[in-house]
Design a protein around this motif. Structure first.
Motif, PDB file in Angstrom:
ATOM      1  N   ARG A 156       0.840  -1.199   0.000  1.00  0.00           N
ATOM      2  CA  ARG A 156       0.000   0.000   0.000  1.00  0.00           C
ATOM      3  C   ARG A 156       0.870   1.242   0.000  1.00  0.00           C
ATOM      4  NH1 ARG A 156      -5.029   0.944   0.208  1.00  0.00           N
ATOM      5  NH2 ARG A 156      -5.534  -1.211   0.807  1.00  0.00           N
ATOM      6  N   ARG A 157       0.468   2.194  -0.847  1.00  0.00           N
ATOM      7  CA  ARG A 157       1.178   3.466  -0.929  1.00  0.00           C
ATOM      8  C   ARG A 157       0.209   4.602  -0.618  1.00  0.00           C
ATOM      9  NH1 ARG A 157       4.359   2.692  -6.762  1.00  0.00           N
ATOM     10  NH2 ARG A 157       5.574   0.825  -6.156  1.00  0.00           N
ATOM     11  N   GLU A 158       0.576   5.442   0.326  1.00  0.00           N
ATOM     12  CA  GLU A 158      -0.218   6.636   0.618  1.00  0.00           C
ATOM     13  C   GLU A 158       0.187   7.712  -0.373  1.00  0.00           C
ATOM     14  OE1 GLU A 158       0.798   7.422   4.671  1.00  0.00           O
ATOM     15  OE2 GLU A 158      -0.640   5.965   5.456  1.00  0.00           O
ATOM     16  N   ILE A 159      -0.773   8.133  -1.182  1.00  0.00           N
ATOM     17  CA  ILE A 159      -0.451   9.134  -2.199  1.00  0.00           C
ATOM     18  C   ILE A 159      -1.271  10.398  -1.951  1.00  0.00           C
ATOM     19  CG2 ILE A 159       0.135   7.341  -3.876  1.00  0.00           C
ATOM     20  CD1 ILE A 159      -2.535   7.866  -5.260  1.00  0.00           C
ATOM     21  N   PHE A 160      -0.825  11.498  -2.522  1.00  0.00           N
ATOM     22  CA  PHE A 160      -1.514  12.774  -2.313  1.00  0.00           C
ATOM     23  C   PHE A 160      -1.035  13.767  -3.357  1.00  0.00           C
ATOM     24  CE2 PHE A 160       2.524  13.276  -0.313  1.00  0.00           C
ATOM     25  CZ  PHE A 160       2.833  14.624  -0.321  1.00  0.00           C
ATOM     26  N   LYS A 161      -1.758  14.891  -3.469  1.00  0.00           N
ATOM     27  CA  LYS A 161      -1.304  15.996  -4.306  1.00  0.00           C
ATOM     28  C   LYS A 161      -1.226  17.249  -3.447  1.00  0.00           C
ATOM     29  CE  LYS A 161      -3.969  18.199  -7.143  1.00  0.00           C
ATOM     30  NZ  LYS A 161      -4.844  18.597  -8.276  1.00  0.00           N
ATOM     31  N   ASP A 162      -0.257  18.097  -3.736  1.00  0.00           N
ATOM     32  CA  ASP A 162      -0.074  19.341  -2.989  1.00  0.00           C
ATOM     33  C   ASP A 162       0.729  20.302  -3.867  1.00  0.00           C
ATOM     34  OD1 ASP A 162       0.065  21.307  -1.081  1.00  0.00           O
ATOM     35  OD2 ASP A 162       1.514  20.263   0.198  1.00  0.00           O
ATOM     36  N   PRO A 163       0.071  20.890  -4.897  1.00  0.00           N
ATOM     37  CA  PRO A 163       0.798  21.729  -5.857  1.00  0.00           C
ATOM     38  C   PRO A 163       1.443  22.942  -5.189  1.00  0.00           C
ATOM     39  CG  PRO A 163      -1.408  21.172  -6.650  1.00  0.00           C
ATOM     40  CD  PRO A 163      -1.356  20.778  -5.218  1.00  0.00           C
ATOM     41  N   ILE A 164       2.715  23.156  -5.441  1.00  0.00           N
ATOM     42  CA  ILE A 164       3.425  24.281  -4.830  1.00  0.00           C
ATOM     43  C   ILE A 164       2.888  25.615  -5.334  1.00  0.00           C
ATOM     44  CG2 ILE A 164       5.259  24.445  -6.560  1.00  0.00           C
ATOM     45  CD1 ILE A 164       7.220  24.860  -4.199  1.00  0.00           C
ATOM     46  N   THR A 165       2.274  25.597  -6.517  1.00  0.00           N
ATOM     47  CA  THR A 165       1.743  26.834  -7.105  1.00  0.00           C
ATOM     48  C   THR A 165       0.309  27.124  -6.675  1.00  0.00           C
ATOM     49  OG1 THR A 165       1.146  25.502  -9.043  1.00  0.00           O
ATOM     50  CG2 THR A 165       3.211  26.747  -9.145  1.00  0.00           C
ATOM     51  N   ASP A 166      -0.279  26.262  -5.843  1.00  0.00           N
ATOM     52  CA  ASP A 166      -1.671  26.419  -5.405  1.00  0.00           C
ATOM     53  C   ASP A 166      -1.704  27.129  -4.048  1.00  0.00           C
ATOM     54  OD1 ASP A 166      -4.534  25.809  -5.611  1.00  0.00           O
ATOM     55  OD2 ASP A 166      -4.169  24.459  -3.927  1.00  0.00           O
ATOM     56  N   ASP A 167      -2.883  27.604  -3.679  1.00  0.00           N
ATOM     57  CA  ASP A 167      -3.037  28.292  -2.386  1.00  0.00           C
ATOM     58  C   ASP A 167      -3.411  27.349  -1.252  1.00  0.00           C
ATOM     59  OD1 ASP A 167      -5.606  27.636  -3.050  1.00  0.00           O
ATOM     60  OD2 ASP A 167      -6.383  29.690  -3.087  1.00  0.00           O
ATOM     61  N   GLY A 168      -3.337  26.048  -1.494  1.00  0.00           N
ATOM     62  CA  GLY A 168      -3.646  25.063  -0.470  1.00  0.00           C
ATOM     63  C   GLY A 168      -4.975  24.378  -0.655  1.00  0.00           C
ATOM     64  N   ILE A 169      -5.845  24.943  -1.491  1.00  0.00           N
ATOM     65  CA  ILE A 169      -7.164  24.354  -1.699  1.00  0.00           C
ATOM     66  C   ILE A 169      -7.062  22.975  -2.331  1.00  0.00           C
ATOM     67  CG2 ILE A 169      -9.289  24.562  -3.068  1.00  0.00           C
ATOM     68  CD1 ILE A 169      -9.240  27.549  -2.541  1.00  0.00           C
ATOM     69  N   LYS A 170      -6.124  22.805  -3.272  1.00  0.00           N
ATOM     70  CA  LYS A 170      -6.027  21.536  -3.999  1.00  0.00           C
ATOM     71  C   LYS A 170      -5.246  20.451  -3.262  1.00  0.00           C
ATOM     72  CE  LYS A 170      -6.725  23.351  -8.655  1.00  0.00           C
ATOM     73  NZ  LYS A 170      -6.207  23.389 -10.048  1.00  0.00           N
ATOM     74  N   LYS A 171      -4.693  20.782  -2.114  1.00  0.00           N
ATOM     75  CA  LYS A 171      -3.990  19.772  -1.339  1.00  0.00           C
ATOM     76  C   LYS A 171      -4.965  18.688  -0.905  1.00  0.00           C
ATOM     77  CE  LYS A 171      -1.092  19.079   2.756  1.00  0.00           C
ATOM     78  NZ  LYS A 171      -0.440  19.717   3.922  1.00  0.00           N
ATOM     79  N   SER A 172      -4.628  17.454  -1.184  1.00  0.00           N
ATOM     80  CA  SER A 172      -5.534  16.349  -0.890  1.00  0.00           C
ATOM     81  C   SER A 172      -5.193  15.696   0.442  1.00  0.00           C
ATOM     82  CB  SER A 172      -5.453  15.291  -1.999  1.00  0.00           C
ATOM     83  OG  SER A 172      -4.216  14.603  -1.936  1.00  0.00           O
ATOM     84  N   ALA A 173      -6.110  14.832   0.876  1.00  0.00           N
ATOM     85  CA  ALA A 173      -5.789  13.958   2.003  1.00  0.00           C
ATOM     86  C   ALA A 173      -4.716  12.979   1.548  1.00  0.00           C
ATOM     87  CB  ALA A 173      -7.041  13.223   2.462  1.00  0.00           C
ATOM     88  N   LYS A 174      -4.246  12.162   2.463  1.00  0.00           N
ATOM     89  CA  LYS A 174      -3.197  11.198   2.139  1.00  0.00           C
ATOM     90  C   LYS A 174      -3.603   9.820   2.654  1.00  0.00           C
ATOM     91  CE  LYS A 174       1.141  12.388   2.638  1.00  0.00           C
ATOM     92  NZ  LYS A 174       2.470  12.722   3.242  1.00  0.00           N
ATOM     93  N   GLY A 175      -3.493   8.822   1.790  1.00  0.00           N
ATOM     94  CA  GLY A 175      -3.768   7.444   2.200  1.00  0.00           C
ATOM     95  C   GLY A 175      -5.249   7.160   2.371  1.00  0.00           C
ATOM     96  N   LEU A 176      -5.554   6.092   3.088  1.00  0.00           N
ATOM     97  CA  LEU A 176      -6.937   5.749   3.410  1.00  0.00           C
ATOM     98  C   LEU A 176      -7.494   6.780   4.388  1.00  0.00           C
ATOM     99  CD1 LEU A 176      -6.573   1.882   3.940  1.00  0.00           C
ATOM    100  CD2 LEU A 176      -7.317   3.083   1.863  1.00  0.00           C
ATOM    101  N   VAL A 177      -8.803   7.008   4.313  1.00  0.00           N
ATOM    102  CA  VAL A 177      -9.400   8.049   5.143  1.00  0.00           C
ATOM    103  C   VAL A 177     -10.515   7.486   6.015  1.00  0.00           C
ATOM    104  CG1 VAL A 177      -8.852   9.825   3.431  1.00  0.00           C
ATOM    105  CG2 VAL A 177     -11.132   8.768   3.429  1.00  0.00           C
TER     106      VAL A 177
END
Length: 490
Positions: free
Chosen positions: A412-433
């Motif tokens: 299992r791999r915990e994956i996520f997105k967190d664009p450095i050019t974004d204001d934080g809105i697009k940052k996702s959760a990580k792994g199972l929730v």
């Protein structure tokens, strides 16, 4: 339409792009922001999941699994080969057809509750390793359909909170009226029939008044609605008034009251001259209106809604009709009563409705100005149209479905997105929730174990063609009303 076309074109190659040995893709549907939402929409109503997942199941049954495999897969092969300019391999689609069901598990927050931004409302994961690609193949259609019922229900609830606040302040004995004070007039302005149904069901989860008739059969089919679902009244439109001629508009009013001698009758009154209707025709018709067994509702349909209903003056006794507004003019003609809270309530034989260009801000202003002039907010019904419900997008609440966990070669791999050019809105959760209730509030916990993911408020509603934990319209409405009744109104 072939069920395999219900996705973005770029997803048709993703089954080849995941790492070799991918066995599972786990995604969640989350409202990420209320930055573009109407003021006061702090949370999002969980609603529409049951409709969307049932619709999706039925669509694939009718337009993929029940069709001959050779024909349905050859069709998609021909189309995608042309689309991508290659000899497209459909073997993965053929294997899905052999399976004869969508190999996914869907978990959802129960419908009818409110969720803070950044808390997942739905998760999707494949249940058969070979079909890891199905999870996000379905992202597009799920996103297409889920955002609108949730958005419209959330905005409808904001309207209801406004009505509840002002009814409590000005007509506490009649707060039940607010179930009908926001009336859905949006169907003609929505982007499509399905858009009207999706939004209209969202409205109907909160209010009982609606002119969007297709909502009835949809709520009966998908939410087991019984008995009364939504309601409306006999009402005219401009074609009726015009056909009666401008020279005899008062005669049209008389004929309409004869046609409907009882009950609520709504008459559009600004086809030509609203102020003449209110200052000339209605005084002449006063005895006929008061002797009728029902309520005549005057419906202006153009101009500034706040000024038309409440008047240009914020105090009583203006010198012109425009300064007084519809409600005060009706009071001058028909009178009424003053309730225990000291607010004027129009005679039960007369009322007002406004249904053009209403917004939550204008609803607040109308209720406030009526209050300031000594009138109960319940003297008026507001028609909520496409100016409210169509002027939204998926971004109104920042909805997105993102993958946060994968399994590759058993790991299992915990994956996520967190664009450095974004204001934080697009940052996702990580792994199972996991979603839990802490101090009465829904909260996200991410990076949880498989065992922990099976706990919490996200409950299974669909797996491998079977439905679980279904909900009725009455249950949804009860949860919404319990929420509004326990909320401090400001």
């Amino acid at each position: 339409m072939n069920g395999l076309l219900l996705t973005d074109g770029y997803k048709t190659g993703h089954h080849q792009q995941y790492p070799k040995g991918t066995e599972e893709v786990y995604s969640n549907w989350t409202p990420r922001s209320n930055k573009y939402a109407p003021k006061g929409c702090e949370k999002i109503v969980s609603f529409g999941q049951q409709y969307v997942i049932t619709w999706l199941h039925d669509y694939f049954e009718a337009n993929f699994f029940s069709k001959p495999k050779d024909a349905i897969c050859q069709e998609i092969k021909e189309e995608l080969s042309l689309y991508l300019g290659t000899d497209y391999d459909v073997s993965h689609y053929e294997k899905l057809h052999d399976l004869q069901y969508l190999p996914i598990k869907v978990k959802s927050i129960k419908e009818g509750v409110e969720i803070p931004v950044r808390v997942p409302m739905l998760t999707v994961v494949n249940t058969v390793k070979e079909f890891y690609w199905v999870t996000n193949f379905l992202e597009t259609i799920l996103s297409t359909m889920l955002w609108q019922p949730m958005t419209s229900a959330s905005i409808a609830l904001r309207y209801k909170r406004i009505f509840k606040k002002w009814a409590t302040l000005t007509d506490e004995a009649n707060t039940g009226f607010i179930d009908f004070q926001g009336h859905d007039f949006s169907m003609r302005g929505m982007g499509s029939l399905q858009s009207a149904v999706l939004s209209g069901m969202g409205h109907a989860s909160v209010f009982l008044g609606s002119d969007t008739l297709p909502v009835i059969s949809s709520l009966r089919k998908y939410y087991k609605a019984t008995g009364f679902v939504i309601g409306s009244v006999n009402a005219t439109e401009h074609s009726v008034m015009c056909a009666g001629t401008k020279d005899d508009e008062i005669g049209t009013f008389r004929e309409l009251m004869k046609t409907y001698p009882t009950g609520i009758l709504s008459v559009v009154s600004d086809t030509w001259d609203l102020w003449k209707v209110l200052t000339t025709y209605l005084p002449i018709l006063k005895s006929e209106v008061l002797n009728r067994d029902g309520k005549l509702v005057i419906r202006p349909d153009s101009g500034d809604p706040v000024a038309i209903i409440c008047g240009e003056n914020t105090a009583l006794n203006g010198s012109t009709p425009q300064e007084k507004g519809v409600v005060e003019l009706l009071w001058d003609i028909f009178g009424g009563s003053v309730n225990e809270q000291g607010f004027k309530i129009l005679d039960t034989h007369i009322g007002a409705i406004y249904g053009d260009s209403i917004t939550t801000e204008r609803a607040e202003q109308i209720c406030k100005q009526l209050h300031d002039k000594g009138f109960a907010s319940t003297n008026v019904v507001l028609g909520i149209g496409s100016f409210t419900y169509q002027y939204n997008t998926r971004d109104t609440f920042g909805f997105a479905m993102k993958a946060t966990s994968v399994v590759v070669n058993g790991e299992r791999r915990e994956i996520f997105k967190d664009p450095i050019t974004d204001d934080g809105i697009k940052k996702s959760a990580k792994g199972l929730v996991k979603v839990v209730i802490e101090n009465g509030e829904y909260n996200l916990i991410d990076k949880v174990s498989v065992a922990e993911e099976n706990e919490g408020e996200l409950k299974e509603i669909y797996q491998d063609g079977q439905f679980y934990n279904t909900v009725t319209l009455n249950e949804v409405r009860e949860r919404i009303n319990q929420n509004i009744n326990s909320t401090v109104l400001v």
